[in-house]
Design an enzyme around this catalytic site. Sequence first.
Site, PDB file in Angstrom:
ATOM      1  N   GLY A 171       0.904  -1.420   0.058  1.00 36.75           N
ATOM      2  CA  GLY A 171       0.350  -0.424  -0.107  1.00 36.75           C
ATOM      3  C   GLY A 171       0.775   1.154   0.103  1.00 36.75           C
ATOM      4  O   GLY A 171       2.139   1.226  -0.368  1.00 36.75           O
ATOM      5  N   ASN A 172      -0.105   2.065   0.138  1.00 42.79           N
ATOM      6  CA  ASN A 172       1.037   3.484   0.302  1.00 42.79           C
ATOM      7  C   ASN A 172       0.388   4.421   1.883  1.00 42.79           C
ATOM      8  O   ASN A 172      -0.833   3.856   1.856  1.00 42.79           O
ATOM      9  CB  ASN A 172       0.851   4.172  -1.232  1.00 42.79           C
TER      10      ASN A 172
END
Length: 399
Positions: A209-210
């Site tokens: 993810g980020n």
Amino acid sequence: MSRTPLRIVVGITGGIAAYKAVSVVREFVKDGHHVDIIATEAALQFVGRPTLEAISRNPVLVGLYDDVAQVRHVALGQQADVIVVAPATANTLAQFATGLAPDLLGNTVLARRGPLVVAPAMHTEMWDNPATQANISTLRSRGVVVVGPGVGQLTGSDSGPGRMSEPEEIVAAAYEAVSGEAKHDLLGKRILITGGGTREPLDPVRFIGNRSSGKQAVALAQRAMQRGAEVTLISAHLEVEPPAGISLVSVSTAAEMHSEVMTLSPDFDIVIMAAAVSDYRMDSVSGSKLKKADNGGELHLTLVENPDILKELASAKTAEQIIVGFAAETATGEDLLRLGQEKLDRKGCDYLVLNHVDWNEGFGTDRNEVKVLSSSDDRIIKVSGSKLAVADKVLDTFA
Ligand code: CTP
């Protein structure tokens, strides 16, 4: 500031930051506005009535049962162009979120027609408490403008999130809230916004993810809706509640976002790709949890590229459509601008909102600083302020 005089209600609740509310009131009065102060009993433990009356040039209102003949508990809220509650304690926020009205301020807030701006102030533990966070999410989803809190020295020796925002920021947010509600320049426009961070699964438990919180996209959705647009938000992982009153399409991966964007976009006048889209995904997702014991001390993942949604969107766009991209870069100064310009050209979009990000900058914060680049001229529009203010100015560039 030259503007039509507003009727502003300033609510002051019981916290040490109440002394800073004096400066908020002073700014409004200096700008020529009519200010009614509603203080809770607790607020008057922190700041004196004479100070507030001298600064606002009006009697301070406290009791629900004073001057009942004037039906003040309803009239003040109905007439106010904006209500600003500073400081807003955890208890006050809980009351607003649940619609409780035990006092004059609670009644006024319930009866309001204009925007509500709250400036929370409390200890970090109270702010971080899931109850407070849920209340804040509820209020935001109803369009309440939440200013701060800032991070810094609190009343005791401790410091952390919970410090009331500075008066200038609260005053600016109030003016923004008033103009945001008043503007209807996006009436009849259909705007598609993507936001949040995509998640690419590795196995049923883990993902890549980020750090995108989706706050800027949610602010864009909120402002666009308030300015009259019909808004659809395609949301990947968000850390804030989207506003009520928009259509919401939830996705998780870049592939899902790609599919939704390409299906929906032909029906929209403006598409804003504010989402942080993962450039890569696993070439094959494990159907069961990856086990450490199987990997001999090292884990090698094979990733394959995701479709570039923005690029595809820009190449498929009709002449009337406006396509807006975002770019979050760690470069600074001239390098940042060069990367932005290259990205604008490479993606083929009409505008690019360029954002400097770093470990502590850009993600999850309530403020933002961006530059808007355009494919049609060399103008660079610099915008900074709360994410709501940035949203407004970004929308101004192509409204
Ligand atoms: N974007 C997209 N599809 C992707 C990756 C990004 O549509 N697969 C969009 C983002 O929503 C954003 C813009 O493209 O509007 C720029 O995203 P960014 O991650 O900064 O660009 P990249 O294409 O990843 O370029 P680079 O790796 O060079 O930074």
